[in-house]
Design an enzyme around this catalytic site. Sequence first.
Site, PDB file in Angstrom:
ATOM      1  N   ASN A 108      11.747  -4.006  -0.121  1.00 49.42           N
ATOM      2  CA  ASN A 108      13.056  -3.514  -0.538  1.00 49.42           C
ATOM      3  C   ASN A 108      14.004  -3.475   0.647  1.00 49.42           C
ATOM      4  OD1 ASN A 108      14.320  -0.641   0.060  1.00 49.42           O
ATOM      5  ND2 ASN A 108      12.090  -0.433   0.300  1.00 49.42           N
ATOM      6  N   LEU A 115      19.418   2.324   1.709  1.00 45.99           N
ATOM      7  CA  LEU A 115      19.632   3.770   1.590  1.00 45.99           C
ATOM      8  C   LEU A 115      20.899   4.119   0.815  1.00 45.99           C
ATOM      9  CD1 LEU A 115      18.486   4.722   5.180  1.00 45.99           C
ATOM     10  CD2 LEU A 115      17.318   5.351   3.076  1.00 45.99           C
ATOM     11  N   CYS A 120      16.449   4.759  10.240  1.00 47.79           N
ATOM     12  CA  CYS A 120      17.837   4.325  10.102  1.00 47.79           C
ATOM     13  C   CYS A 120      18.296   3.637  11.390  1.00 47.79           C
ATOM     14  CB  CYS A 120      18.759   5.513   9.841  1.00 47.79           C
ATOM     15  SG  CYS A 120      18.406   6.434   8.353  1.00 47.79           S
ATOM     16  N   THR A 153       8.174   2.275   5.588  1.00 51.09           N
ATOM     17  CA  THR A 153       7.818   0.902   5.228  1.00 51.09           C
ATOM     18  C   THR A 153       7.655  -0.001   6.460  1.00 51.09           C
ATOM     19  OG1 THR A 153      10.168   0.440   4.931  1.00 51.09           O
ATOM     20  CG2 THR A 153       8.896   0.986   2.962  1.00 51.09           C
TER      21      THR A 153
END
Length: 302
Positions: A68, A72, A129, A192
């Site tokens: 994916n 976010l 992030c 992930t």
Amino acid sequence: MKTQVTIADITLKNPVMTASGTFGSGMEYAEFVDLDRLGAVVTKGVANVPWPGNPTPRVAEVYGGMLNAIGLQNPGIDVFLERDIPFLKQYDTKVIVNVCGKTVEDYVEVVERLGEEPAVSMLEINVSCPNVKEGAIAFGQKADALFDITREVKRHARQPVIMKLSPNVTDIAEMARAAEAAGADALSLINTITGMKIDIHKRTFALANRTGGMSGPAIKPVAVRMVYQAATAVQIPVIGMGGIGSAEDAIEFLLAGATAVSVGAMNFVNPYTCTEVVEGIERYMEQYHVEDVTDLIGAVRG
């Protein structure tokens, strides 16, 4: 039979929670899952302002899991506090809010807003992030950057802080120790694993972002190894995740040293997975005469 576990003085009725980004903020799954049965609901990432996410296509199926590159996407803290928190207050489960940002200031803004909300039990800080001030290198990929953001978040947080570690590092134990040294109350891992898929017929990337985060059963052996390494490197609790689709998977993480577990990608395959894991752990405890689930934590032998 005692199924409660405690993380940073917060007691969960059982060690099973949802993994951020795979369960919305609870409302999306409440039709299928009795949220009261869960140890905690971990929300999708919340930022200080709405994030549109990445361009499509941004999900691709791969052998043993999925990629994916959602980016976010979220409606921001204002909508979250107005819509999602009142919904979650209806349930007898702990609420853990995942926080994302592009700068340290972004994180702090959300953390301070959530500090005024008593329904929020803990904060999970997504350090995967990209840090826009550091050339888009993730906060969680350098030990010094992880230390700095952990320390700053802790300075402003009113709730216990869980740092969610990235597996895309050379030494997960070093990262775990850096977060602990900066004051983290707990760790969660793994996030992930970076992957890629190419459509050989179109000769194009399957994801518009080219790379994406891989989750699902195929990453479980890597996740169990990293949870074991992190749990043996620090004194604070570890929440294990990565490919959990059954009670057997969850118990493997507990034996490796996890205090609790999170179910992620398998929620997309079977929305009842979390409840089935809770019930399966209870059956395992009965089968092996385990009176207290905490007796399983780090109990692997050899």
